[in-house]
Design an enzyme around this catalytic site. Structure first.
Site, PDB file in Angstrom:
ATOM      1  N   GLY A   1      -2.644  14.120  43.415  1.00  0.00           N
ATOM      2  CA  GLY A   1      -1.966  12.942  42.895  1.00  0.00           C
ATOM      3  C   GLY A   1      -1.866  11.823  43.910  1.00  0.00           C
ATOM      4  O   GLY A   1      -1.298  11.997  44.971  1.00  0.00           O
ATOM      5  N   SER A   2      -2.427  10.627  43.626  1.00  0.00           N
ATOM      6  CA  SER A   2      -2.532   9.612  44.654  1.00  0.00           C
ATOM      7  C   SER A   2      -3.024   8.296  44.063  1.00  0.00           C
ATOM      8  O   SER A   2      -3.019   8.101  42.852  1.00  0.00           O
ATOM      9  CB  SER A   2      -3.490  10.103  45.738  1.00  0.00           C
ATOM     10  OG  SER A   2      -4.609  10.732  45.148  1.00  0.00           O
ATOM     11  N   ARG A   3      -3.481   7.382  44.954  1.00  0.00           N
ATOM     12  CA  ARG A   3      -3.935   6.065  44.521  1.00  0.00           C
ATOM     13  C   ARG A   3      -4.992   5.542  45.481  1.00  0.00           C
ATOM     14  O   ARG A   3      -4.971   5.873  46.671  1.00  0.00           O
ATOM     15  CB  ARG A   3      -2.740   5.114  44.510  1.00  0.00           C
ATOM     16  CG  ARG A   3      -3.010   3.774  43.859  1.00  0.00           C
ATOM     17  CD  ARG A   3      -1.720   3.004  43.754  1.00  0.00           C
ATOM     18  NE  ARG A   3      -1.677   1.868  44.658  1.00  0.00           N
ATOM     19  CZ  ARG A   3      -0.582   1.175  44.924  1.00  0.00           C
ATOM     20  NH1 ARG A   3       0.566   1.539  44.418  1.00  0.00           N
ATOM     21  NH2 ARG A   3      -0.642   0.149  45.745  1.00  0.00           N
TER      22      ARG A   3
END
Length: 217
Positions: free
Chosen positions: A183-185
């Protein structure tokens, strides 16, 4: 010439986790613990899904950039480039835990700077994530001397940024340059000669979706 068969591999970073989860599943099964066996089996399936690394069809058209990450476009706005300080158009891609987390280079070019910053782990969709979270920024100069910056940002669950690229490396469009666990960007800062080719809320695929095009002025 025969068509190439679709292929999906597992990133090397996933092998230890998948092996451990599989070992736990077998151990719980041998100990006749059905609940723990099922839980471990679900974790094996989740790990296989998270660390998958499918082939992508890389566009060959000129004057385009491809998405550096799988996910949803969560922001399109002008903000300071974290490497140069210039105001640039930024396209932000939010990855949830079910997206492919392998990151790919948006354009052909040479990596001229890599800046890693240790930090916190706020929700990656929040504005303060781009300044406060653990992150790694890459500056790339393409064959037309345009400067691009793309930033891996760890999220609320993510705890490790993996980088394959180093300063001085020459990368091709769609080439893998790293990944972020759980989960990240990824933020992409465009040169002034390019404009976004996506809209807010759109789903993109790393290395395959055209995310920006050269201005036709």
């Amino acid at each position: 010439m025969p068509l190439k068969a679709p292929y999906c591999s597992i990133t090397p970073e996933g092998y230890p986790i998948i092996f451990l989860m599989t070992l736990c599943t077998l151990a719980f099964a041998m100990l006749r613990c059905p609940v723990l066996t099922v839980i471990s089996l679900v974790l094996v399936a989740f790990s296989l899904n998270f660390f998958r690394d499918p082939d992508r069809v890389i566009p060959t058209a000129k004057d385009i950039a491809v998405a550096p990450a799988d996910g949803r476009i969560c922001k399109i706005e002008r903000r300071p480039d974290p490497v140069t300080g210039e105001m640039r158009q930024c396209v932000c891609i939010f990855m949830n835990v079910f997206n492919v987390h392998v990151n790919r280079t948006p354009v052909d070019g040479k990596i001229t700077a890599v800046q890693y910053h240790a930090g916190k782990f706020f929700n990656a969709s929040l504005d303060k994530a781009s300044k406060d979270n653990e992150r790694c920024a890459y500056q790339l100069v393409d064959e037309d001397e345009n400067t691009w910056t793309f930033v891996q940002i760890a999220g609320l669950i993510a705890r490790r940024i993996v980088s394959y690229a180093e300063e001085g490396d020459t990368l091709k469009r769609g080439q893998r340059f790293g990944m972020i666990r759980f989960g990240s960007r990824v933020d992409l800062y465009l040169p002034d000669s390019y404009i976004p080719a996506v809209s807010l809320g759109e789903t993109v695929l790393a290395g395959q979706t055209v995310i920006a095009r050269a201005r036709q002025d």
